[in-house]
Design an enzyme around this catalytic site. Structure first.
Site, PDB file in Angstrom:
ATOM      1  N   ASP A  70      -3.054   7.802  -2.974  1.00 12.25           N
ATOM      2  CA  ASP A  70      -4.069   7.513  -3.994  1.00 12.25           C
ATOM      3  C   ASP A  70      -4.854   8.779  -4.329  1.00 12.25           C
ATOM      4  O   ASP A  70      -6.067   8.852  -4.134  1.00 12.25           O
ATOM      5  CB  ASP A  70      -4.984   6.380  -3.525  1.00 12.25           C
ATOM      6  N   GLU A 101       0.796  -1.229   0.000  1.00 10.90           N
ATOM      7  CA  GLU A 101       0.000   0.000   0.000  1.00 10.90           C
ATOM      8  C   GLU A 101       0.829   1.281   0.000  1.00 10.90           C
ATOM      9  O   GLU A 101       0.454   2.244  -0.657  1.00 10.90           O
ATOM     10  CB  GLU A 101      -0.948   0.014   1.196  1.00 10.90           C
TER      11      GLU A 101
END
Length: 196
Positions: free
Chosen positions: A86, A71
């Site tokens: 993101d 991640e």
């Protein structure tokens, strides 16, 4: 809760798309292992809190480390953004927060950020969500083996449980088409390298 044994899974590893993050000329388990190893030095900064959270939830520390690696590359991709990642150019906002990138998008997971991005509180929150997803697969797909339910829960951590409907095709809709398989391959590397 018995989550299954990550060492019994035969993951396919990172897709070519995921392996391109490190400009690797190969994919698969070897690529996942290489990326986990690249992140290992940074991961040491979080080892104590990873182990503490893993012990609390009775889940493999290696699995938490693997999700952190996937991640946020052990914080490397988010340290300059205050832990946010993101970025969505349409919304002009970030979709995720912290080492394990908890979904904060109001149109997605809509979770609140808990703690600082590199805190035990954050890992506690994110691991709780992971365990909830695994639990959903243990309930909704009780005919699956524990390791298959674990794979479903890991994929759901990326895309939500409603988009994971069959095994072994848990990654059909995940980022890179490989999320669970890459995370498990990384977890297997971490398990052999200091994260029992």
């Amino acid at each position: 809760m018995d989550f299954g044994d990550i060492t019994k899974i035969k993951p396919t590893g990172a897709s070519r798309q995921t392996a391109q993050q490190d400009k690797l000329g190969y994919q698969g388990v070897a690529a996942s292992h290489a990326m986990a190893q690249t992140d290992e030095k940074r991961m040491r900064n979080y080892k104590t809190i990873i182990q503490s959270v893993a012990q609390k939830y009775k889940i493999d520390a290696a699995l938490i480390a693997a999700i952190i690696s996937r991640e946020s590359r052990a914080g490397n991709t988010i340290k300059d953004t205050g832990g946010f990642g993101d970025y969505d150019p349409v919304r002009k906002a970030y979709n995720a927060f912290g080492l394990m990138q908890v979904d904060i998008n109001p149109n997605g997971g809509n979770h609140s950020a808990v703690g600082t991005w590199d805190s035990k509180e954050h890992l506690d929150q994110a691991t709780g969500y992971l365990i909830d997803f695994i639990g959903k697969f243990q309930t909704d797909f009780s005919q699956w083996k524990k390791e298959e339910q674990l794979m479903g829960g890991i994929a759901a951590y990326n895309i939500g449980n409603l988009r994971v409907r069959s095994y072994p095709h848990v990654d059909v809709n995940t980022t890179g088409g490989d999320y669970a398989n890459d995370v498990v391959a990384r977890a297997q590397w971490y398990k052999k390298n200091g994260y029992p």
